[in-house]
Design an enzyme around this catalytic site. Structure first.
Site, short mmCIF file in Angstrom:
data_model
loop_
_atom_site.label_atom_id
_atom_site.label_comp_id
_atom_site.label_asym_id
_atom_site.label_seq_id
_atom_site.Cartn_x
_atom_site.Cartn_y
_atom_site.Cartn_z
N ARG A 235 0.82 -1.22 0.00
CA ARG A 235 0.00 0.00 0.00
C ARG A 235 0.85 1.26 0.00
O ARG A 235 0.59 2.19 -0.77
CB ARG A 235 -0.94 -0.03 1.22
CG ARG A 235 -2.02 -1.07 1.10
CD ARG A 235 -2.89 -1.16 2.34
NE ARG A 235 -2.13 -1.61 3.51
CZ ARG A 235 -2.70 -2.09 4.62
NH1 ARG A 235 -4.02 -2.19 4.71
NH2 ARG A 235 -1.96 -2.48 5.64
N ALA A 236 1.88 1.29 0.84
CA ALA A 236 2.72 2.49 0.94
C ALA A 236 3.47 2.73 -0.37
O ALA A 236 3.60 3.88 -0.82
CB ALA A 236 3.70 2.35 2.09
N GLU A 237 3.94 1.64 -0.99
CA GLU A 237 4.70 1.78 -2.24
C GLU A 237 3.80 2.30 -3.37
O GLU A 237 4.23 3.13 -4.18
CB GLU A 237 5.32 0.43 -2.62
CG GLU A 237 6.52 0.08 -1.74
CD GLU A 237 6.83 -1.42 -1.66
OE1 GLU A 237 7.83 -1.76 -1.02
OE2 GLU A 237 6.06 -2.24 -2.22
N ASP B 68 8.07 -10.92 0.06
CA ASP B 68 9.03 -11.77 -0.65
C ASP B 68 8.41 -13.11 -0.99
O ASP B 68 8.59 -13.64 -2.09
CB ASP B 68 10.28 -12.03 0.23
CG ASP B 68 11.12 -10.77 0.45
OD1 ASP B 68 10.92 -9.78 -0.27
OD2 ASP B 68 11.98 -10.82 1.35
N1 LIG Z 1 -1.30 -8.72 9.38
C1 LIG Z 1 -1.58 -9.59 8.41
N2 LIG Z 1 -2.64 -10.41 8.52
C2 LIG Z 1 -2.90 -11.31 7.55
N3 LIG Z 1 -2.20 -11.44 6.42
C3 LIG Z 1 -1.16 -10.64 6.24
C4 LIG Z 1 -0.77 -9.68 7.23
N4 LIG Z 1 0.32 -9.03 6.77
C5 LIG Z 1 0.60 -9.56 5.58
N5 LIG Z 1 -0.28 -10.53 5.24
C6 LIG Z 1 -0.27 -11.31 3.99
O1 LIG Z 1 0.96 -11.08 3.32
C7 LIG Z 1 0.76 -10.38 2.08
C8 LIG Z 1 1.88 -9.39 1.85
O2 LIG Z 1 1.95 -8.52 2.95
P1 LIG Z 1 2.22 -6.95 2.77
O3 LIG Z 1 1.15 -6.35 1.95
O4 LIG Z 1 2.43 -6.41 4.14
O5 LIG Z 1 3.57 -6.96 1.92
P2 LIG Z 1 4.94 -6.16 2.12
O6 LIG Z 1 4.68 -4.87 2.82
O7 LIG Z 1 5.62 -6.12 0.81
O8 LIG Z 1 5.74 -7.12 3.07
P3 LIG Z 1 7.30 -7.07 3.36
O9 LIG Z 1 7.88 -5.95 2.56
O10 LIG Z 1 7.40 -6.88 4.85
O11 LIG Z 1 7.79 -8.41 2.95
C9 LIG Z 1 -0.63 -9.75 2.22
O12 LIG Z 1 -1.18 -9.54 0.94
C10 LIG Z 1 -1.37 -10.81 3.05
O13 LIG Z 1 -1.76 -11.89 2.22
MG LIG Z 2 7.66 -5.68 0.24
#
Ligand SMILES: Nc1ncnc2c1ncn2[C@@H]1O[C@H](COP(=O)(O)OP(=O)(O)OP(=O)(O)O)[C@@H](O)[C@H]1O
Ligand SMILES: [Mg+2]
Length: 339
Positions: free
Chosen positions: A224-226, A291
């Site tokens: 979301r932030a990206e 990842d």
């Molecule tokens: N708190 C949570 N509860 C349930 N599922 C989660 C949660 N956090 C992450 N997930 C699962 O992991 C997926 C990827 O998480 P996120 O959107 O936080 O990616 P990200 O920010 O790129 O993660 P990171 O960079 O820390 O590896 C989400 O789409 C969801 O399926």
């Molecule tokens: Mg990531």
């Protein structure tokens, strides 16, 4: 547990509004192990080593008002693009990793850990580069300090990597760009053009607001932030769709998968909007979930599975990995036989 009413008024409302505009992703079936074993994924990007020092604090330093940690244990974990490659290998695919490391102890440790994980290492060495390492000092589960070493890789090492990419391309089915903004993807645009010219899908885990460099990606997976950094804050799901559609058209990006932490993930393509709700039973450690998501997508596409099925399985893998402490991978049996 007390008998309180539901005190999370926003969570159901958010989910409803996503599913108002998006179709649920259908649940995927079992993909044969042999099919995944045939997938050849090449990960290109920024590698890092996550190091943890654990120890006791019994006194304050005589030199400065800081605690003195007597280190008793060290733990190392692959990070960044190396963690992505490790996730692809854990699912049973053939995974290669192209990146730049230094000529130092953390670089050697990365080589060793990649070997343990079954990843084929294609490492360019830059003798002047400190291999990226994030060192955490912990005492009694409390992080006291984080120390980072990193620098931009030298021109020569990056050019050698570009030449190596040409040689590796024919032997891989899917290219995965894992960007952590450490300079390893300086030539990402050229690499993507080469992959596209031979019809190989390119998946991108982006960083920063310069997305022009990802032009022509098959699939991009911002969180979301990206995404907010690039399209601004959306006001509603309908507004999000407008912004993403415009971005995809401008940059010729076939598919965008927005990962939304506890809200799951939403896929935007020319065929419409699909949503997979988060499936985590327990959440212990969300770092690295992104990842696992992109690694799973790459393995499934490399195995010839359709994108929608790949998203269903990536969402399932993410739900498993956030429930784990320590190891941040999901293997074949966990993905297909444990839910
Ligand atoms: N708190 C949570 N509860 C349930 N599922 C989660 C949660 N956090 C992450 N997930 C699962 O992991 C997926 C990827 O998480 P996120 O959107 O936080 O990616 P990200 O920010 O790129 O993660 P990171 O960079 O820390 O590896 C989400 O789409 C969801 O399926
Ligand atoms: Mg990531």
């Amino acid at each position: 547990m007390s008998q309180q009413p539901n005190l999370q008024p926003t969570a159901p409302a958010v989910r409803d509004s996503i599913l108002d505009t998006a179709t649920p992703v259908p649940e995927a079936g079992v993909v044969p192990r042999e099919q995944l074993a045939r997938a050849r994924v090449l990960v290109v990007g920024d590698v890092m080593l996550d190091r943890y020092w654990f120890g006791d604090v019994n006194r304050i330093s005589p030199e400065a008002p800081v605690p003195v940690v007597h280190v008793q244990r060290q733990e190392d974990r692959l990070g960044g693009a190396a963690n992505v490659a490790r996730n692809a290998a854990a699912l049973g695919a053939k995974a290669g990793l192209l990146c730049v490391v230094g000529h130092d102890e953390p670089g050697e440790r990365i080589v060793q850990l990649l070997g343990d994980s079954g990843v084929d290492p294609y490492l360019e060495r830059d003798p002047a580069l400190p291999t990226t390492i994030k060192l955490r000092v912990l005492s009694r589960q409390q992080q006291l300090l984080r120390v980072d070493f990193e620098n931009l890789p030298a021109h020569e090492a990056l050019l050698a990597g570009l030449a190596r990419f040409d040689a590796l391309l024919p032997g891989h089915d899917v290219i995965l760009m894992s960007d952590y903004a450490k300079g390893g993807l300086t030539h990402v645009t050229k690499m993507m053009e080469k992959a596209r010219a031979v019809g190989k899908p390119v998946l991108v885990d982006p960083k920063g607001d310069e997305w022009e460099r990802y032009r022509g990606a098959t699939l991009i997976t911002p969180n979301r932030a990206e995404l907010r950094e690039v399209v601004g804050q959306w006001k509603s799901e309908a507004d999000l769709l407008v912004r993403v559609t415009k971005l995809r058209a401008e940059l010729d990006i076939a598919a965008l998968l927005l990962t939304r932490s506890e809200e799951g993930m939403t896929l935007f393509t020319n065929d419409g909007v699909l949503h997979a709700s988060a499936v985590a039973r327990e959440v212990y450690d969300v770092s690295g979930a992104g990842d696992t998501v992109i690694a799973t997508l790459a393995v499934m596409l490399g195995a010839g599975r359709p994108l929608v099925e790949a998203v269903s399985l990536a969402n399932r893998a993410a739900g498993i990995v956030v429930g784990k402490l320590g190891t941040a991978t999901v293997d074949y049996d966990e993905l297909f036989h444990s839910h």
